[in-house]
Design a protein around this motif. Sequence first.
Motif, PDB file in Angstrom:
ATOM      1  N   SER A  74      -8.963 114.720  32.954  1.00  0.00           N
ATOM      2  CA  SER A  74     -10.349 114.306  32.711  1.00  0.00           C
ATOM      3  C   SER A  74     -10.803 113.338  33.809  1.00  0.00           C
ATOM      4  CB  SER A  74     -10.467 113.641  31.343  1.00  0.00           C
ATOM      5  OG  SER A  74     -10.044 114.524  30.322  1.00  0.00           O
ATOM      6  N   THR A  75     -12.060 113.450  34.168  1.00  0.00           N
ATOM      7  CA  THR A  75     -12.678 112.570  35.176  1.00  0.00           C
ATOM      8  C   THR A  75     -13.895 111.901  34.583  1.00  0.00           C
ATOM      9  OG1 THR A  75     -13.987 114.416  36.026  1.00  0.00           O
ATOM     10  CG2 THR A  75     -11.855 113.964  37.099  1.00  0.00           C
ATOM     11  N   ARG A 107     -17.861 106.455  35.019  1.00  0.00           N
ATOM     12  CA  ARG A 107     -17.964 105.050  34.641  1.00  0.00           C
ATOM     13  C   ARG A 107     -16.597 104.556  34.183  1.00  0.00           C
ATOM     14  NH1 ARG A 107     -22.671 105.099  30.311  1.00  0.00           N
ATOM     15  NH2 ARG A 107     -21.572 103.176  29.769  1.00  0.00           N
ATOM     16  N   ARG A 108     -16.254 103.339  34.623  1.00  0.00           N
ATOM     17  CA  ARG A 108     -14.944 102.785  34.320  1.00  0.00           C
ATOM     18  C   ARG A 108     -14.773 102.459  32.835  1.00  0.00           C
ATOM     19  NH1 ARG A 108     -10.680 100.714  36.897  1.00  0.00           N
ATOM     20  NH2 ARG A 108      -9.511  99.025  35.881  1.00  0.00           N
ATOM     21  N   ASP A 109     -15.865 102.014  32.164  1.00  0.00           N
ATOM     22  CA  ASP A 109     -15.737 101.692  30.751  1.00  0.00           C
ATOM     23  C   ASP A 109     -15.438 102.931  29.926  1.00  0.00           C
ATOM     24  OD1 ASP A 109     -18.169 102.790  31.287  1.00  0.00           O
ATOM     25  OD2 ASP A 109     -19.261 101.613  29.784  1.00  0.00           O
ATOM     26  N   LEU A 110     -16.009 104.098  30.311  1.00  0.00           N
ATOM     27  CA  LEU A 110     -15.672 105.323  29.613  1.00  0.00           C
ATOM     28  C   LEU A 110     -14.224 105.722  29.844  1.00  0.00           C
ATOM     29  CD1 LEU A 110     -18.884 107.450  30.300  1.00  0.00           C
ATOM     30  CD2 LEU A 110     -18.329 106.079  28.275  1.00  0.00           C
ATOM     31  N   LEU A 111     -13.723 105.456  31.052  1.00  0.00           N
ATOM     32  CA  LEU A 111     -12.329 105.768  31.354  1.00  0.00           C
ATOM     33  C   LEU A 111     -11.384 104.910  30.524  1.00  0.00           C
ATOM     34  CD1 LEU A 111     -10.153 107.188  33.023  1.00  0.00           C
ATOM     35  CD2 LEU A 111     -10.487 105.424  34.781  1.00  0.00           C
ATOM     36  N   LEU A 112     -11.702 103.599  30.399  1.00  0.00           N
ATOM     37  CA  LEU A 112     -10.855 102.718  29.607  1.00  0.00           C
ATOM     38  C   LEU A 112     -10.871 103.097  28.122  1.00  0.00           C
ATOM     39  CD1 LEU A 112     -11.692  99.290  31.287  1.00  0.00           C
ATOM     40  CD2 LEU A 112      -9.633 100.652  31.555  1.00  0.00           C
ATOM     41  N   ARG A 113     -12.074 103.444  27.608  1.00  0.00           N
ATOM     42  CA  ARG A 113     -12.160 103.851  26.207  1.00  0.00           C
ATOM     43  C   ARG A 113     -11.371 105.134  25.969  1.00  0.00           C
ATOM     44  NH1 ARG A 113     -17.182 103.843  25.865  1.00  0.00           N
ATOM     45  NH2 ARG A 113     -17.416 101.739  25.027  1.00  0.00           N
ATOM     46  N   HIS A 114     -11.450 106.073  26.917  1.00  0.00           N
ATOM     47  CA  HIS A 114     -10.689 107.314  26.817  1.00  0.00           C
ATOM     48  C   HIS A 114      -9.188 107.031  26.828  1.00  0.00           C
ATOM     49  CE1 HIS A 114      -9.501 111.500  27.528  1.00  0.00           C
ATOM     50  NE2 HIS A 114      -8.725 111.046  28.504  1.00  0.00           N
ATOM     51  N   THR A 120      -8.144 105.486  23.299  1.00  0.00           N
ATOM     52  CA  THR A 120      -8.232 106.356  22.114  1.00  0.00           C
ATOM     53  C   THR A 120      -7.318 107.574  22.198  1.00  0.00           C
ATOM     54  OG1 THR A 120     -10.119 107.468  23.113  1.00  0.00           O
ATOM     55  CG2 THR A 120     -10.579 105.642  21.600  1.00  0.00           C
ATOM     56  N   VAL A 121      -7.391 108.264  23.351  1.00  0.00           N
ATOM     57  CA  VAL A 121      -6.655 109.523  23.458  1.00  0.00           C
ATOM     58  C   VAL A 121      -5.200 109.296  23.789  1.00  0.00           C
ATOM     59  CG1 VAL A 121      -6.532 111.744  24.663  1.00  0.00           C
ATOM     60  CG2 VAL A 121      -8.756 110.713  24.122  1.00  0.00           C
ATOM     61  N   HIS A 122      -4.915 108.365  24.708  1.00  0.00           N
ATOM     62  CA  HIS A 122      -3.547 108.173  25.177  1.00  0.00           C
ATOM     63  C   HIS A 122      -2.894 106.931  24.593  1.00  0.00           C
ATOM     64  CE1 HIS A 122      -4.245 111.378  28.067  1.00  0.00           C
ATOM     65  NE2 HIS A 122      -5.380 110.782  28.417  1.00  0.00           N
ATOM     66  N   ALA A 123      -3.367 106.467  23.428  1.00  0.00           N
ATOM     67  CA  ALA A 123      -2.767 105.275  22.821  1.00  0.00           C
ATOM     68  C   ALA A 123      -1.324 105.538  22.399  1.00  0.00           C
ATOM     69  CB  ALA A 123      -3.600 104.841  21.608  1.00  0.00           C
ATOM     70  N   LYS A 124      -1.038 106.752  21.998  1.00  0.00           N
ATOM     71  CA  LYS A 124       0.322 107.075  21.545  1.00  0.00           C
ATOM     72  C   LYS A 124       1.330 106.941  22.682  1.00  0.00           C
ATOM     73  CE  LYS A 124       2.973 111.055  19.919  1.00  0.00           C
ATOM     74  NZ  LYS A 124       3.635 111.272  21.202  1.00  0.00           N
ATOM     75  N   ASP A 125       0.938 107.274  23.897  1.00  0.00           N
ATOM     76  CA  ASP A 125       1.852 107.235  25.044  1.00  0.00           C
ATOM     77  C   ASP A 125       1.803 105.912  25.795  1.00  0.00           C
ATOM     78  OD1 ASP A 125       0.878 110.625  25.698  1.00  0.00           O
ATOM     79  OD2 ASP A 125       2.553 109.872  24.491  1.00  0.00           O
ATOM     80  N   GLY A 126       1.146 104.940  25.209  1.00  0.00           N
ATOM     81  CA  GLY A 126       1.029 103.659  25.894  1.00  0.00           C
ATOM     82  C   GLY A 126      -0.084 103.646  26.935  1.00  0.00           C
ATOM     83  N   GLY A 127      -0.866 104.717  26.942  1.00  0.00           N
ATOM     84  CA  GLY A 127      -1.978 104.780  27.884  1.00  0.00           C
ATOM     85  C   GLY A 127      -1.565 105.398  29.224  1.00  0.00           C
ATOM     86  N   VAL A 128      -2.420 106.237  29.732  1.00  0.00           N
ATOM     87  CA  VAL A 128      -2.168 106.818  31.060  1.00  0.00           C
ATOM     88  C   VAL A 128      -2.625 105.824  32.121  1.00  0.00           C
ATOM     89  CG1 VAL A 128      -2.744 108.712  32.588  1.00  0.00           C
ATOM     90  CG2 VAL A 128      -2.472 109.126  30.143  1.00  0.00           C
ATOM     91  N   LEU A 167     -13.740 115.411  22.823  1.00  0.00           N
ATOM     92  CA  LEU A 167     -13.709 113.963  22.993  1.00  0.00           C
ATOM     93  C   LEU A 167     -14.725 113.505  24.015  1.00  0.00           C
ATOM     94  CD1 LEU A 167      -9.852 113.385  22.961  1.00  0.00           C
ATOM     95  CD2 LEU A 167     -11.466 112.944  21.117  1.00  0.00           C
ATOM     96  N   GLU A 168     -14.816 114.262  25.154  1.00  0.00           N
ATOM     97  CA  GLU A 168     -15.780 113.860  26.184  1.00  0.00           C
ATOM     98  C   GLU A 168     -17.211 113.960  25.682  1.00  0.00           C
ATOM     99  OE1 GLU A 168     -14.923 116.383  29.426  1.00  0.00           O
ATOM    100  OE2 GLU A 168     -12.947 115.504  29.823  1.00  0.00           O
ATOM    101  N   GLN A 169     -17.443 115.005  24.840  1.00  0.00           N
ATOM    102  CA  GLN A 169     -18.790 115.141  24.308  1.00  0.00           C
ATOM    103  C   GLN A 169     -19.144 113.994  23.369  1.00  0.00           C
ATOM    104  OE1 GLN A 169     -19.376 118.791  22.214  1.00  0.00           O
ATOM    105  NE2 GLN A 169     -21.563 118.409  21.791  1.00  0.00           N
ATOM    106  N   ILE A 170     -18.174 113.555  22.578  1.00  0.00           N
ATOM    107  CA  ILE A 170     -18.439 112.441  21.661  1.00  0.00           C
ATOM    108  C   ILE A 170     -18.700 111.168  22.435  1.00  0.00           C
ATOM    109  CG2 ILE A 170     -17.378 111.002  19.894  1.00  0.00           C
ATOM    110  CD1 ILE A 170     -15.968 113.463  18.864  1.00  0.00           C
TER     111      ILE A 170
END
Length: 772
Positions: A5-6, A9-16, A19-27, A60-63
């Motif tokens: 995913s690209t 905006r940096r805030d959208l990247l941090l939120r992504h 939420t999405v990669h919280a299980k893996d400790g974040g990408v 997720l990106e649409q939301i």
Amino acid sequence: MKCRSTFVRRDLLLRHDRTVHAKDGGVPLVSEHKRRPAAKPTTPKAAPPKPNIELDTATLEQIEASSDGMVDLETAAMLMTDFHHKATAALAAQENELDEPQAPYSPDHTTMFDTQVPYLSSALPMPQMPWDTFISQPVNQPKAHSISSSLSGSQDSHVSQLSFNSNTTVQPNHNQLPPLMERFPSGGDGLAPGLQSLTGSMPLSGPGTPSGLSPWPYMTGPVSPVDYRRSPGPSQTLTSPKAPQIRTDEEYDRIYQAISKLEIERSSPSFQFQSRADVNAYLSAYFNLFHHHMPFLHPESFHPSEAPPTLLLAILSIGALYTFNDDQAFRLHIGTKVLVNEYLQNKDFDSRKCPLWIMQSTLLNMVFASWSGDSKGLEFACSIKSLLAQMVAGNLYELKLRSDAREGALPSHEAWVEDESCRRTYYAVYIFFGMLTLTYNHTPAINFSDFDSLDLPSSESLWNLEVSDEESSRESLTASTMITVREAHDNLFQGEPVRYSAFATRVMINALFLEVWYHKRSFEALQDVVTEYKLRLALETWEQSLDLCEPETIVVQLTAPHKGHPLIFNAMAVYRNTRARLEVDLKPVQEALRYHQPYEVAAAMTHARDRVKRSQEMIKVVQECFNCVEIVALQGIRSVGKTCATNWSVEHPLCGMDLMVILSLWLYRLEHDEEAATEEELVMYNKIRNLFDDDSIDSCKLSTTVARLWGNMLDDVPVWGISKTMGEAFKIYSEALVGHEDDSGTRTTPSASTPTMSSQGVVEGMELEPVF
């Protein structure tokens, strides 16, 4: 794994990332990836790979785009729920891969809890179950016969296919759960005492055939003739006790000489001792047909050549009745009466020193006389009733002294047989007196308080057990469950089912019947609602206790619709009568039966119409009456009268008399009352109607049919004379119902489905007038 995913905006990247990669400790971000040192993989080789959960990134990106940087709680909850479902599905797929067995299943269960098998990742927290604590507890090496809990739960499908060879020994793993018998404390399970007694005696050898006594299909063992649904069967083999016999001519000569010395012919000239073949036939008839209904004699220790002549003649008199030799039975009965009278007259009577065989002989004489169908015989039984009660009281005191002298130590086998013989004789007298009260409304000569602290009878299996040495006798006594009369009585009135033997079941229903009798005879019976409620509770609890009754390994060769021991079958007859006594009291009928005049008994039956009401409670009583007549209808009227008379106890016709009078009067009222029948009454009426075919009903009403058929059945019973007296009374009673129909004319019936009855005249010469 690198996220494709690209974001602009940096805030959208941090939120992504949160939420999405919280299980893996974040990408890690591109700038952060340069500052992080390369980490070496630490995952062990045996650990399973993590499931690859494919997430719908487009959604997720649409939301995130539509939320303009803000995600509400509802949307976040939806995201977490979707992630949870997909993670669970992935873990389930991984679990199925791990559960594929690499080796065939074996009964030793050593791989069931193998510690080398890697468990699943704890990504999803699992609730702590109470049985998880058993895994970590140290478990002692169980015995080879223990049944592991690994055979329970989800393994039922495998268990039904297991079979254990006699050469195979179960070797449990140390990581197994404790054995099934050890996981349930005795205080929390009503079956625990029986289970604990089986932990050291149940082998796993033999075929894995489901037992009729066991709730678990893998428990092997004998199928007992007693069909108890919640009692695991004992490990002893099924046995069929043999009747004592005179084996040799020397034994017969010894008996003949002992009886000849008594000179019975002087008091009874018609007395003549039978041949050896006849005596053996009478012994077989007694022990095979009568003994199981009143088992106070010990067959293993009873030897005809060594038994007192008085007791032997009393036994032979009952046996002669069951072989339909009434004349010889009467001669033997007179002979034993003479011997008992001579003993009591020549000896200084002392109830404490009275031998047990005198008490047993007197009891059998009273049984013979009371059910003989002769009013003089009943008067004789009543005249010595207080004497027999005094014998019981004196012997009971001596038994208490012997028990207290042991100070809690187990008795020897010989001493136990002696004490158990005394207890069983006392209870047999107590039951017999209860039947006199039930049949003739006689006041009981023994109170319940007399047996307050006495142990209930043992199981028939223990009573007939062949003991080789004292050690095996002590083991059998230790494994048996003993309970006193008071303890069983209190449990029943508190609504707590009790585990006891088949003989104890018969004793307790006799006690409950007498409680109901005393209650109905008291002046406060109509106002004492609390006592009646307690009596109903005790009766219901008694019926529930049948499921916990101790199973028997004694095979009784008697034909009966009940699969259990004959004592249970007899107890159920008393139970139905007791339930009916709570609503209807036929005291005039019972008192008229004392004098054995069929016309007087039939007149008392017809006068009892007002005692039978039409109410909701009466329908429950009629249900018990239906249960009684259904047993006979399914067996066949003629079959019960002719073939079952020698197999069933005399208690069945005695207890059924009140029920059939109540049933016929209730049917008569339903057929002739002006009040319309309710729906429940019609349902019960049709249930009873369906038991009979059209040919048996003819053109009569159902009430008349029931009385007539019941009278014909009792009239065919060849053993006890009281049955013929009751049969004649029922036939006259049915004719009285027809005579009243002639006088009253045609009346409306409850419904169109009710069978109609045309008028029939009373037989010629009948003096009984209708009283309805």
